[in-house]
Design a protein around this motif. Sequence first.
Motif, PDB file in Angstrom:
ATOM      1  N   GLY A  51       0.706  -1.017  -0.098  1.00 11.63           N
ATOM      2  CA  GLY A  51      -0.023   0.023  -0.190  1.00 11.63           C
ATOM      3  C   GLY A  51       0.797   1.059  -0.169  1.00 11.63           C
ATOM      4  N   GLY A  52       1.557   1.092   0.763  1.00 12.06           N
ATOM      5  CA  GLY A  52       2.847   2.442   0.678  1.00 12.06           C
ATOM      6  C   GLY A  52       3.385   2.963  -0.711  1.00 12.06           C
ATOM      7  N   LEU A  53       3.864   1.773  -1.191  1.00  8.54           N
ATOM      8  CA  LEU A  53       4.386   1.845  -2.704  1.00  8.54           C
ATOM      9  C   LEU A  53       3.399   1.991  -3.438  1.00  8.54           C
ATOM     10  N   TYR A  54       2.439   1.726  -3.222  1.00  8.21           N
ATOM     11  CA  TYR A  54       0.912   2.641  -4.112  1.00  8.21           C
ATOM     12  C   TYR A  54       0.613   4.004  -4.505  1.00  8.21           C
ATOM     13  N   VAL A  55       0.650   4.322  -2.897  1.00  9.24           N
ATOM     14  CA  VAL A  55       0.450   5.433  -2.339  1.00  9.24           C
ATOM     15  C   VAL A  55       1.578   6.735  -3.567  1.00  9.24           C
ATOM     16  N   TYR A  56       2.898   5.729  -3.221  1.00  6.87           N
ATOM     17  CA  TYR A  56       4.051   6.370  -3.249  1.00  6.87           C
ATOM     18  C   TYR A  56       4.099   6.924  -5.196  1.00  6.87           C
ATOM     19  N   PHE A  57       3.628   6.153  -6.061  1.00  3.84           N
ATOM     20  CA  PHE A  57       3.641   5.728  -6.859  1.00  3.84           C
ATOM     21  C   PHE A  57       2.113   6.763  -7.581  1.00  3.84           C
ATOM     22  N   SER A  58       1.581   7.164  -6.905  1.00  4.52           N
ATOM     23  CA  SER A  58       0.323   8.071  -6.786  1.00  4.52           C
ATOM     24  C   SER A  58       0.625   9.575  -7.030  1.00  4.52           C
ATOM     25  N   HIS A  59       0.780   9.821  -7.943  1.00  3.15           N
ATOM     26  CA  HIS A  59       0.730  11.402  -8.776  1.00  3.15           C
ATOM     27  C   HIS A  59      -0.317  12.024  -7.672  1.00  3.15           C
ATOM     28  N   SER A  60      -1.016  11.900  -7.370  1.00  4.90           N
ATOM     29  CA  SER A  60      -2.596  12.696  -6.217  1.00  4.90           C
ATOM     30  C   SER A  60      -2.661  12.710  -5.346  1.00  4.90           C
TER      31      SER A  60
END
Length: 306
Positions: free
Chosen positions: A19-28
């Motif tokens: 989940g942390g990686l998902y957020v990190y790669f989220s531009h928003s």
Amino acid sequence: MPSMLAFPVKLGSNLVYIGGLYVYFSHSTPQRNAFLLLALAAALGHALLQAMFGMLVKWGVFILMYFMIKRQTLLSTKLIFTGIGLAFLLLIQSIKYDYRLLNSGWFQERPELAGESSLAIFTKLVDERIDNPDLLFGKPMLTNALDRLNQGYLTSLAIAYTPLHEPYAYGETIFKAGLASFIPRFMWPKKPETGGRVNMIRFTGYDPGEITSMNIAPLGDAYVNFGPWGGALFLFFYALMFKAALNYLFKLTDTYPTLILWAPLIFFETIHVESDVVAVFNHFVKSILFVAVVYYFAKEVLKKEI
């Protein structure tokens, strides 16, 4: 907790890092770095509670790799991080034995730490090594670290013991490892256990006990099944299988781009030098099923693309 749910729950505990990686790669999300730090903090918290630091080290490396890939980090910076990482590994190796004793309530040699929290004990041990570098870089510590990292020692035990005292398994443990990956324990109560103790007793003649985790690893597994030349051939195809799986995962990212963020979970045990073939196959197969269920649930139930 029912044994059949233990492994899915264990896999699910890794979602905080993914989940942390998902957020990190989220531009928003502007606070992307903070979420990576939270994921690392979760790994540290798990390590302090369980007195087991493997998860912290592995996920720390994985998260750092993704961070450097996204930031297109220079080679010089990567080398600096590598040096810091090696120093951190040495620090963990130097304190984990004392920490486990103290965390379990054994304060006979350190009565002043009785009643302290896990974090306070960990911090105290780190401070002692900063104040006295010999505890970190002294000859006894470095010798112990090398002994701990020497997986070849356990492999050599297997070579010395097999086939002199125990005949080659001729694929028995490999075959059972493959079956055990797909058959739940309630259908096969006596299916092979992970952890390595059974293989250590059978193929090295040494019993590490129920608390200590020791294993002959895939290298030893290959030898005790097929001998030196057959073992080398097995390891070639063993590695080829995981290379093909990784290539297929990369291909699937054309359809499911975020699947690349799940690669550390899927291949988690393949990089663990102490894990035998049973543990590697078991984790590999079940993690693939777990990821497939997560994607299916998100798409069909939550109506979300992840």
